[in-house]
Design a protein around this motif. Structure first.
Motif, PDB file in Angstrom:
ATOM      1  N   ARG A  23     -19.861  23.509  18.929  1.00 40.56           N
ATOM      2  CA  ARG A  23     -19.914  22.126  18.421  1.00 40.56           C
ATOM      3  C   ARG A  23     -21.008  21.993  17.371  1.00 40.56           C
ATOM      4  NH1 ARG A  23     -18.321  16.939  19.921  1.00 40.56           N
ATOM      5  NH2 ARG A  23     -19.814  15.320  19.358  1.00 40.56           N
ATOM      6  N   GLN A  24     -22.187  22.552  17.661  1.00 39.89           N
ATOM      7  CA  GLN A  24     -23.296  22.482  16.700  1.00 39.89           C
ATOM      8  C   GLN A  24     -22.971  23.247  15.420  1.00 39.89           C
ATOM      9  OE1 GLN A  24     -25.791  20.384  17.013  1.00 39.89           O
ATOM     10  NE2 GLN A  24     -24.810  19.815  18.935  1.00 39.89           N
ATOM     11  N   ALA A  25     -22.333  24.402  15.553  1.00 30.73           N
ATOM     12  CA  ALA A  25     -21.949  25.184  14.375  1.00 30.73           C
ATOM     13  C   ALA A  25     -20.919  24.430  13.535  1.00 30.73           C
ATOM     14  CB  ALA A  25     -21.400  26.545  14.805  1.00 30.73           C
ATOM     15  N   LEU A  26     -19.982  23.774  14.197  1.00 31.37           N
ATOM     16  CA  LEU A  26     -18.970  23.000  13.479  1.00 31.37           C
ATOM     17  C   LEU A  26     -19.583  21.808  12.758  1.00 31.37           C
ATOM     18  CD1 LEU A  26     -16.204  23.221  16.192  1.00 31.37           C
ATOM     19  CD2 LEU A  26     -15.948  23.993  13.818  1.00 31.37           C
ATOM     20  N   LEU A  27     -20.512  21.112  13.419  1.00 31.32           N
ATOM     21  CA  LEU A  27     -21.187  19.982  12.767  1.00 31.32           C
ATOM     22  C   LEU A  27     -21.996  20.453  11.565  1.00 31.32           C
ATOM     23  CD1 LEU A  27     -22.357  17.812  15.804  1.00 31.32           C
ATOM     24  CD2 LEU A  27     -20.667  17.188  14.055  1.00 31.32           C
ATOM     25  N   ALA A  28     -22.694  21.578  11.717  1.00 36.20           N
ATOM     26  CA  ALA A  28     -23.490  22.100  10.602  1.00 36.20           C
ATOM     27  C   ALA A  28     -22.590  22.513   9.439  1.00 36.20           C
ATOM     28  CB  ALA A  28     -24.336  23.288  11.070  1.00 36.20           C
ATOM     29  N   ALA A  29     -21.465  23.158   9.738  1.00 35.43           N
ATOM     30  CA  ALA A  29     -20.542  23.567   8.686  1.00 35.43           C
ATOM     31  C   ALA A  29     -19.939  22.357   7.994  1.00 35.43           C
ATOM     32  CB  ALA A  29     -19.442  24.446   9.280  1.00 35.43           C
ATOM     33  N   ALA A  30     -19.525  21.369   8.771  1.00 35.08           N
ATOM     34  CA  ALA A  30     -18.947  20.155   8.185  1.00 35.08           C
ATOM     35  C   ALA A  30     -19.983  19.426   7.336  1.00 35.08           C
ATOM     36  CB  ALA A  30     -18.428  19.242   9.294  1.00 35.08           C
ATOM     37  N   ASP A  31     -21.204  19.376   7.827  1.00 33.07           N
ATOM     38  CA  ASP A  31     -22.284  18.713   7.096  1.00 33.07           C
ATOM     39  C   ASP A  31     -22.460  19.350   5.716  1.00 33.07           C
ATOM     40  OD1 ASP A  31     -24.356  16.829   6.855  1.00 33.07           O
ATOM     41  OD2 ASP A  31     -25.845  18.290   7.485  1.00 33.07           O
ATOM     42  N   GLU A  32     -22.509  20.670   5.694  1.00 33.63           N
ATOM     43  CA  GLU A  32     -22.696  21.377   4.428  1.00 33.63           C
ATOM     44  C   GLU A  32     -21.496  21.185   3.497  1.00 33.63           C
ATOM     45  OE1 GLU A  32     -23.418  25.840   2.656  1.00 33.63           O
ATOM     46  OE2 GLU A  32     -23.917  25.437   4.751  1.00 33.63           O
ATOM     47  N   LEU A  33     -20.297  21.260   4.033  1.00 36.17           N
ATOM     48  CA  LEU A  33     -19.101  21.114   3.202  1.00 36.17           C
ATOM     49  C   LEU A  33     -18.996  19.717   2.606  1.00 36.17           C
ATOM     50  CD1 LEU A  33     -16.528  23.102   5.353  1.00 36.17           C
ATOM     51  CD2 LEU A  33     -17.349  23.718   3.068  1.00 36.17           C
ATOM     52  N   PHE A  34     -19.253  18.687   3.406  1.00 38.32           N
ATOM     53  CA  PHE A  34     -19.167  17.322   2.889  1.00 38.32           C
ATOM     54  C   PHE A  34     -20.276  17.036   1.875  1.00 38.32           C
ATOM     55  CE2 PHE A  34     -16.359  16.405   6.502  1.00 38.32           C
ATOM     56  CZ  PHE A  34     -15.370  15.716   5.827  1.00 38.32           C
ATOM     57  N   THR A  35     -21.397  17.718   1.995  1.00 40.29           N
ATOM     58  CA  THR A  35     -22.483  17.536   1.039  1.00 40.29           C
ATOM     59  C   THR A  35     -22.145  18.203  -0.292  1.00 40.29           C
ATOM     60  OG1 THR A  35     -24.107  17.427   2.822  1.00 40.29           O
ATOM     61  CG2 THR A  35     -24.945  17.955   0.633  1.00 40.29           C
ATOM     62  N   ARG A  36     -21.528  19.385  -0.238  1.00 43.05           N
ATOM     63  CA  ARG A  36     -21.259  20.171  -1.451  1.00 43.05           C
ATOM     64  C   ARG A  36     -20.031  19.734  -2.230  1.00 43.05           C
ATOM     65  NH1 ARG A  36     -21.175  25.997   0.758  1.00 43.05           N
ATOM     66  NH2 ARG A  36     -19.045  25.351   0.583  1.00 43.05           N
ATOM     67  N   ARG A  37     -18.984  19.336  -1.524  1.00 42.08           N
ATOM     68  CA  ARG A  37     -17.719  19.048  -2.204  1.00 42.08           C
ATOM     69  C   ARG A  37     -17.761  17.691  -2.899  1.00 42.08           C
ATOM     70  NH1 ARG A  37     -13.646  22.294   0.580  1.00 42.08           N
ATOM     71  NH2 ARG A  37     -14.675  24.312   0.727  1.00 42.08           N
ATOM     72  N   VAL A  57     -12.279  18.579   1.774  1.00 44.34           N
ATOM     73  CA  VAL A  57     -12.712  19.289   2.984  1.00 44.34           C
ATOM     74  C   VAL A  57     -11.604  19.196   4.028  1.00 44.34           C
ATOM     75  CG1 VAL A  57     -14.442  19.427   4.807  1.00 44.34           C
ATOM     76  CG2 VAL A  57     -15.131  18.712   2.503  1.00 44.34           C
ATOM     77  N   THR A  58     -11.055  20.360   4.386  1.00 43.94           N
ATOM     78  CA  THR A  58     -10.000  20.386   5.396  1.00 43.94           C
ATOM     79  C   THR A  58     -10.579  20.861   6.727  1.00 43.94           C
ATOM     80  OG1 THR A  58      -9.378  22.686   4.986  1.00 43.94           O
ATOM     81  CG2 THR A  58      -8.329  20.984   3.591  1.00 43.94           C
ATOM     82  N   MET A  59      -9.820  20.632   7.775  1.00 47.05           N
ATOM     83  CA  MET A  59     -10.230  21.115   9.091  1.00 47.05           C
ATOM     84  C   MET A  59     -10.301  22.640   9.093  1.00 47.05           C
ATOM     85  SD  MET A  59     -10.797  18.480  11.055  1.00 47.05           S
ATOM     86  CE  MET A  59     -10.398  18.532  12.799  1.00 47.05           C
ATOM     87  N   ALA A  60      -9.379  23.279   8.366  1.00 51.76           N
ATOM     88  CA  ALA A  60      -9.394  24.741   8.273  1.00 51.76           C
ATOM     89  C   ALA A  60     -10.669  25.223   7.584  1.00 51.76           C
ATOM     90  CB  ALA A  60      -8.166  25.230   7.518  1.00 51.76           C
ATOM     91  N   ASP A  61     -11.105  24.506   6.553  1.00 51.98           N
ATOM     92  CA  ASP A  61     -12.357  24.848   5.862  1.00 51.98           C
ATOM     93  C   ASP A  61     -13.534  24.807   6.830  1.00 51.98           C
ATOM     94  OD1 ASP A  61     -11.047  25.030   3.399  1.00 51.98           O
ATOM     95  OD2 ASP A  61     -11.533  22.962   2.844  1.00 51.98           O
ATOM     96  N   VAL A  62     -13.585  23.751   7.619  1.00 53.08           N
ATOM     97  CA  VAL A  62     -14.706  23.571   8.556  1.00 53.08           C
ATOM     98  C   VAL A  62     -14.700  24.680   9.600  1.00 53.08           C
ATOM     99  CG1 VAL A  62     -15.735  22.049  10.292  1.00 53.08           C
ATOM    100  CG2 VAL A  62     -14.810  21.074   8.171  1.00 53.08           C
ATOM    101  N   ALA A  63     -13.546  24.954  10.168  1.00 52.46           N
ATOM    102  CA  ALA A  63     -13.443  25.997  11.194  1.00 52.46           C
ATOM    103  C   ALA A  63     -13.860  27.349  10.615  1.00 52.46           C
ATOM    104  CB  ALA A  63     -12.023  26.059  11.741  1.00 52.46           C
ATOM    105  N   ALA A  64     -13.369  27.669   9.414  1.00 54.15           N
ATOM    106  CA  ALA A  64     -13.706  28.953   8.796  1.00 54.15           C
ATOM    107  C   ALA A  64     -15.198  29.053   8.509  1.00 54.15           C
ATOM    108  CB  ALA A  64     -12.902  29.137   7.500  1.00 54.15           C
ATOM    109  N   ALA A  65     -15.782  27.984   7.999  1.00 56.17           N
ATOM    110  CA  ALA A  65     -17.213  27.999   7.680  1.00 56.17           C
ATOM    111  C   ALA A  65     -18.068  28.149   8.937  1.00 56.17           C
ATOM    112  CB  ALA A  65     -17.599  26.721   6.929  1.00 56.17           C
ATOM    113  N   ALA A  66     -17.572  27.637  10.067  1.00 56.99           N
ATOM    114  CA  ALA A  66     -18.306  27.748  11.331  1.00 56.99           C
ATOM    115  C   ALA A  66     -18.011  29.059  12.048  1.00 56.99           C
ATOM    116  CB  ALA A  66     -17.960  26.569  12.239  1.00 56.99           C
ATOM    117  N   GLY A  67     -17.012  29.808  11.581  1.00 55.24           N
ATOM    118  CA  GLY A  67     -16.663  31.074  12.205  1.00 55.24           C
ATOM    119  C   GLY A  67     -15.920  30.927  13.517  1.00 55.24           C
TER     120      GLY A  67
END
Length: 197
Positions: A14-28, A34-44
């Motif tokens: 959960r923490q990894a997903l929040l951190a990945a989503a946070d970074e993606l929403f900040t950068r894009r 930002v797709t759900m697939a993007d978030v999952a991939a970025a969080a590994g």
């Protein structure tokens, strides 16, 4: 029966997903990028893990928004002036609105994505109800303010993410100009008792 705690790996995911989503929403540039697939991939992790943790895109956006919002909520609930509860209503109302505007400016893409997610009306969000109730209670304490409930809605409308995005993003209105405009609006609404420093 004792309360069931989440597994350590679920909490970590959960923490990894929040951190990945946070970074993606900040950068894009756009929240839609930002797709759900993007978030999952970025969080590994797999998409199934993401959906188990947050339910859907709106749940992810809401969780991320709440995580960013928590420091402001703490300042409002127990912090020092001008946001904290010891501040007189005439000073606290403009301070709260300024804080809400600054939060939306600092989190423009995320706030806009959440408001546009189509899950529910922004007026039904828990954090909106909290802010509205707080502002209404403060406005009720200021002599001369008519219909505190409607006035709280009207003042909060000036901090909606879509308006902030339109003004700051599309029209390029500088941050300090927006803050000054909101302060002026708030002072007029609170007249004949504008806030004093």
């Amino acid at each position: 029966m004792p309360e069931r705690r989440p597994r350590k790996d679920a909490t970590r995911n959960r923490q990894a997903l929040l951190a990945a989503a946070d970074e993606l929403f900040t950068r894009r540039e756009s929240p839609e990028d930002v797709t759900m697939a993007d978030v999952a991939a970025a969080a590994g992790v797999g998409k199934g893990t993401l959906f188990r943790a947050f339910g859907d895109r709106t749940g992810l956006l809401r969780a991320l928004y709440e995580a960013r919002f928590e420091p402001l909520r703490e300042a409002v609930e127990s912090g020092p002036p001008p946001l904290g509860p010891a501040t007189p209503p005439l000073r606290r109302v403009p301070a709260l609105l300024d804080a809400a505007l600054c939060f939306k400016l600092d989190n423009r893409r995320l706030a806009l994505a959440l408001e546009e997610s189509g899950g529910t009306s922004p007026y039904q969000a828990e954090h909106y109800g909290h802010w509205h109730g707080l502002l209404q209670a403060l406005l009720d304490q200021i002599p001369g303010v008519a219909d505190a409930g409607f006035t709280a809605h009207a003042l909060l409308a000036a901090t909606r993410a879509d308006l902030v995005e339109h003004l700051a993003g599309r029209e390029g209105v500088p941050r300090e100009t927006l803050r000054a405009q909101l302060a002026n609006l708030t002072a007029r609404v609170l007249a004949p008792h504008p806030p004093r420093d």
